[in-house]
Design a protein around this motif. Structure first.
Motif, short mmCIF file in Angstrom:
data_model
loop_
_atom_site.label_atom_id
_atom_site.label_comp_id
_atom_site.label_asym_id
_atom_site.label_seq_id
_atom_site.Cartn_x
_atom_site.Cartn_y
_atom_site.Cartn_z
N ALA A 214 -37.37 -16.90 79.72
CA ALA A 214 -38.27 -17.32 78.63
C ALA A 214 -39.55 -17.92 79.20
CB ALA A 214 -37.57 -18.33 77.72
N ALA A 215 -39.43 -18.66 80.30
CA ALA A 215 -40.61 -19.25 80.93
C ALA A 215 -41.53 -18.17 81.49
CB ALA A 215 -40.19 -20.22 82.04
N ILE A 216 -40.93 -17.16 82.10
CA ILE A 216 -41.73 -16.05 82.65
C ILE A 216 -42.41 -15.28 81.51
CG2 ILE A 216 -41.59 -13.84 83.86
CD1 ILE A 216 -39.27 -15.16 85.51
N ALA A 217 -41.66 -15.01 80.45
CA ALA A 217 -42.25 -14.33 79.28
C ALA A 217 -43.43 -15.13 78.75
CB ALA A 217 -41.19 -14.15 78.19
N SER A 218 -43.28 -16.45 78.74
CA SER A 218 -44.35 -17.32 78.26
C SER A 218 -45.57 -17.26 79.18
CB SER A 218 -43.85 -18.76 78.17
OG SER A 218 -42.75 -18.85 77.29
N ALA A 219 -45.32 -17.25 80.49
CA ALA A 219 -46.42 -17.16 81.46
C ALA A 219 -47.18 -15.85 81.31
CB ALA A 219 -45.89 -17.31 82.88
N LEU A 220 -46.48 -14.82 80.86
CA LEU A 220 -47.09 -13.50 80.67
C LEU A 220 -47.60 -13.30 79.24
CD1 LEU A 220 -44.52 -11.34 82.71
CD2 LEU A 220 -46.69 -12.33 83.50
N ARG A 221 -47.68 -14.39 78.48
CA ARG A 221 -48.22 -14.39 77.11
C ARG A 221 -47.42 -13.54 76.13
NH1 ARG A 221 -53.63 -16.28 76.76
NH2 ARG A 221 -54.53 -16.82 78.78
N LYS A 222 -46.11 -13.55 76.25
CA LYS A 222 -45.28 -12.77 75.35
C LYS A 222 -44.59 -13.62 74.28
CE LYS A 222 -44.07 -9.16 78.73
NZ LYS A 222 -42.97 -8.36 79.27
N THR A 223 -44.90 -14.92 74.23
CA THR A 223 -44.15 -15.82 73.35
C THR A 223 -45.06 -16.68 72.47
OG1 THR A 223 -44.14 -17.58 75.02
CG2 THR A 223 -42.30 -16.03 75.07
N ASP A 224 -44.42 -17.39 71.55
CA ASP A 224 -45.12 -18.36 70.71
C ASP A 224 -45.40 -19.64 71.51
OD1 ASP A 224 -44.98 -16.65 68.54
OD2 ASP A 224 -43.07 -17.46 67.86
N SER A 225 -46.10 -20.57 70.87
CA SER A 225 -46.46 -21.82 71.53
C SER A 225 -45.27 -22.77 71.72
CB SER A 225 -47.54 -22.55 70.74
OG SER A 225 -48.74 -21.81 70.77
N VAL A 226 -44.29 -22.69 70.83
CA VAL A 226 -43.14 -23.60 70.92
C VAL A 226 -41.85 -22.81 70.76
CG1 VAL A 226 -42.00 -25.64 69.98
CG2 VAL A 226 -44.51 -25.51 69.97
N LEU A 227 -40.99 -22.93 71.76
CA LEU A 227 -39.64 -22.33 71.69
C LEU A 227 -38.67 -23.51 71.64
CD1 LEU A 227 -40.01 -19.60 74.49
CD2 LEU A 227 -40.49 -19.38 72.05
N ASP A 228 -38.32 -23.93 70.41
CA ASP A 228 -37.58 -25.18 70.25
C ASP A 228 -36.17 -25.02 69.71
OD1 ASP A 228 -38.32 -24.38 67.75
OD2 ASP A 228 -39.21 -26.30 67.14
N THR A 229 -35.66 -23.78 69.74
CA THR A 229 -34.25 -23.57 69.36
C THR A 229 -33.61 -22.60 70.34
OG1 THR A 229 -34.69 -21.63 67.96
CG2 THR A 229 -34.81 -23.81 66.90
N TYR A 230 -32.30 -22.62 70.36
CA TYR A 230 -31.54 -21.67 71.19
C TYR A 230 -31.96 -20.23 70.90
CZ TYR A 230 -27.42 -18.93 72.58
OH TYR A 230 -26.59 -17.98 73.13
N ASP A 231 -32.07 -19.89 69.62
CA ASP A 231 -32.38 -18.50 69.24
C ASP A 231 -33.77 -18.07 69.71
OD1 ASP A 231 -29.90 -17.99 67.64
OD2 ASP A 231 -30.69 -19.67 66.49
N LYS A 232 -34.76 -18.97 69.58
CA LYS A 232 -36.12 -18.62 70.01
C LYS A 232 -36.18 -18.42 71.53
CE LYS A 232 -38.60 -21.07 66.31
NZ LYS A 232 -39.46 -22.24 66.01
N ILE A 233 -35.47 -19.27 72.27
CA ILE A 233 -35.47 -19.14 73.74
C ILE A 233 -34.79 -17.84 74.15
CG2 ILE A 233 -34.69 -20.18 75.92
CD1 ILE A 233 -34.89 -22.93 74.49
N GLN A 234 -33.66 -17.54 73.52
CA GLN A 234 -32.95 -16.29 73.84
C GLN A 234 -33.80 -15.07 73.51
OE1 GLN A 234 -30.52 -15.79 75.63
NE2 GLN A 234 -28.76 -17.08 75.23
N GLN A 235 -34.47 -15.13 72.37
CA GLN A 235 -35.33 -14.01 71.95
C GLN A 235 -36.45 -13.78 72.97
OE1 GLN A 235 -36.74 -14.54 67.96
NE2 GLN A 235 -37.69 -12.52 67.85
#
Length: 240
Positions: A214-235
């Motif tokens: 999830a951190a790598i996906a975030s670094a590559l701009r593939k995620t939202d600004s806040v991943l604050d649940t289990y489901d969002k992190i898994q997604q």
């Protein structure tokens, strides 16, 4: 390398999550990785957030030419909890000065933060984490060029042993608990549970590997600004 299009600085690159991030980034084409750790082991550069005279200066140097910075830095139950956990905020300011456009931070779930506010052991830890989050949002959330992601799990598991500092359970045990709590009926129960201990207890623990992805996906701009649940992190993890 000459073919690289991205360069990522990982702060805290030898911890349970940080080591997974570094390992996965190193296996991806087109990405250069620079990592730090408290003592500079395993090919990382030494940067101790508890003793460094100026984290900002060090991070600004290391972040030059990077497209993203990921911070996994955190301690709990030490006399320096506030200083170390607020250090990622200083790192964010330095990264912005260095021209970095993306900052990713492994923080803590809001319900855990709320619960921990009244407990002495967690107080300085939570103050430091909140300070870092505020600085990250301030530096990377106010224009279209820069962006951030805060990853906020309740409990991360990984490795082959139990530990108190940081708190962790081993992979085998953690994966069993995850599979039970991630089942449909219990996820539904979590969604309707009142805020507090019960809701925290029902949230499935998440693997260090999934948080790293999830951190790598975030670094590559593939995620939202806040991943604050289990489901969002898994997604987010599934995009890598």
């Amino acid at each position: 390398s000459a073919a690289s299009t991205q360069k990522v600085l990982v702060l805290g690159g030898t911890g349970m999550v940080g080591s997974q991030i570094v390992k996965q980034l190193q296996s991806m084409e087109g990405i250069d990785v620079v990592a730090t750790s408290r003592d500079g082991r395993d090919g990382t550069l030494p940067l101790d957030f508890s003793t460094s005279l100026d984290v900002s200066v060090e991070v600004e140097k290391l972040a030059k030419g990077c497209t993203a910075v990921i911070s996994t830095v955190g301690v709990i139950g030490t006399p320096l909890d506030k200083k170390v956990n607020s250090g990622s905020g200083l790192a964010a300011e330095a990264a912005k000065k260095a021209g970095v456009e993306r900052f990713v931070y492994i923080s803590v779930a809001p319900e855990v933060r709320k619960f921990g506010q009244g407990i002495d052991l967690f107080k300085e830890y939570m103050i430091g984490k909140q300070s870092s989050e505020d600085a990250i949002v301030s530096n990377f959330g106010n224009d279209s060029k820069n962006s951030y992601t805060l990853i906020e799990p309740t409990f991360i598991y990984g490795g082959d042993k139990f530990g108190i500092n940081p708190p962790r359970v081993a992979s085998g045990y953690g994966s069993i608990i995850e599979s039970i709590l991630a089942s449909g009926p219990l996820r539904a129960a979590t969604n309707i549970a009142p805020e507090g201990v019960i809701k925290i207890a029902l949230e499935p623990p998440i693997s260090a590997e999934a948080v790293a992805k999830a951190a790598i996906a975030s670094a590559l701009r593939k995620t939202d600004s806040v991943l604050d649940t289990y489901d969002k992190i898994q997604q987010a993890a599934k995009t890598i």
